[in-house]
Design a protein around this motif. Structure first.
Motif, PDB file in Angstrom:
ATOM      1  N   SER A 164      34.323 134.299   6.077  1.00  0.00           N
ATOM      2  CA  SER A 164      34.392 134.506   4.940  1.00  0.00           C
ATOM      3  C   SER A 164      34.420 134.019   3.757  1.00  0.00           C
ATOM      4  CB  SER A 164      35.446 135.765   4.817  1.00  0.00           C
ATOM      5  OG  SER A 164      36.656 135.033   4.687  1.00  0.00           O
ATOM      6  N   PRO A 165      33.503 134.423   2.417  1.00  0.00           N
ATOM      7  CA  PRO A 165      33.650 133.899   1.096  1.00  0.00           C
ATOM      8  C   PRO A 165      35.322 133.788   0.737  1.00  0.00           C
ATOM      9  CG  PRO A 165      32.406 135.756   0.807  1.00  0.00           C
ATOM     10  CD  PRO A 165      33.040 135.651   2.299  1.00  0.00           C
ATOM     11  N   GLU A 166      35.831 134.925   1.412  1.00  0.00           N
ATOM     12  CA  GLU A 166      38.262 133.655   0.673  1.00  0.00           C
ATOM     13  C   GLU A 166      37.971 132.828   1.760  1.00  0.00           C
ATOM     14  OE1 GLU A 166      36.798 137.122   1.573  1.00  0.00           O
ATOM     15  OE2 GLU A 166      37.053 138.112  -0.002  1.00  0.00           O
ATOM     16  N   LYS A 167      38.139 132.804   2.781  1.00  0.00           N
ATOM     17  CA  LYS A 167      37.703 131.681   3.492  1.00  0.00           C
ATOM     18  C   LYS A 167      37.912 129.958   3.270  1.00  0.00           C
ATOM     19  CE  LYS A 167      40.084 130.046   6.941  1.00  0.00           C
ATOM     20  NZ  LYS A 167      41.504 129.462   7.222  1.00  0.00           N
ATOM     21  N   ARG A 168      36.533 130.683   3.161  1.00  0.00           N
ATOM     22  CA  ARG A 168      35.504 129.488   2.215  1.00  0.00           C
ATOM     23  C   ARG A 168      36.006 128.675   1.320  1.00  0.00           C
ATOM     24  NH1 ARG A 168      30.854 131.559   4.186  1.00  0.00           N
ATOM     25  NH2 ARG A 168      30.324 132.607   1.967  1.00  0.00           N
ATOM     26  N   LEU A 169      36.218 129.934   0.208  1.00  0.00           N
ATOM     27  CA  LEU A 169      37.037 129.245  -0.894  1.00  0.00           C
ATOM     28  C   LEU A 169      38.001 128.658  -0.335  1.00  0.00           C
ATOM     29  CD1 LEU A 169      37.057 129.143  -4.162  1.00  0.00           C
ATOM     30  CD2 LEU A 169      38.141 131.686  -4.114  1.00  0.00           C
ATOM     31  N   ALA A 170      38.981 129.154   0.464  1.00  0.00           N
ATOM     32  CA  ALA A 170      40.033 128.465   0.385  1.00  0.00           C
ATOM     33  C   ALA A 170      40.409 127.057   0.856  1.00  0.00           C
ATOM     34  CB  ALA A 170      41.460 129.702   1.361  1.00  0.00           C
TER      35      ALA A 170
END
Length: 82
Positions: free
Chosen positions: A21-27
């Protein structure tokens, strides 16, 4: 191109990243950034065990900023080397 990874392994890594997910990639990117910063700090500490914490901070900043900008922002830290 990553030179220490086989093409097949690189393709697997890319596929895993695409499925995140975009959130996981950002993290993950924030974690990588923090790890990179810590490696810079550790490198300065290894090269300059005599440095106080504020000197380690300045030497680390010097590694990150372009030299001209560092000297403009911190002219008093001219003699601190990374």
């Amino acid at each position: 191109m990553i030179f220490d990874t086989t093409r097949e392994a690189q393709e697997v890594q890319i596929e895993i990243l695409r499925k995140m997910s975009p959130e996981k990639r950002l993290a993950l990117s924030l974690e990588l950034g923090a790890t990179s910063h810590e490696l810079l700090v550790q490198g300065v500490r290894e090269r300059h065990p005599e440095y106080e914490d504020n000197e380690v901070k300045m030497a680390t900043i010097r590694l990150i900023l372009p030299e001209k900008l560092f000297l403009q922002a911190f002219p008093w830290a001219r003699n601190i080397t990374p």
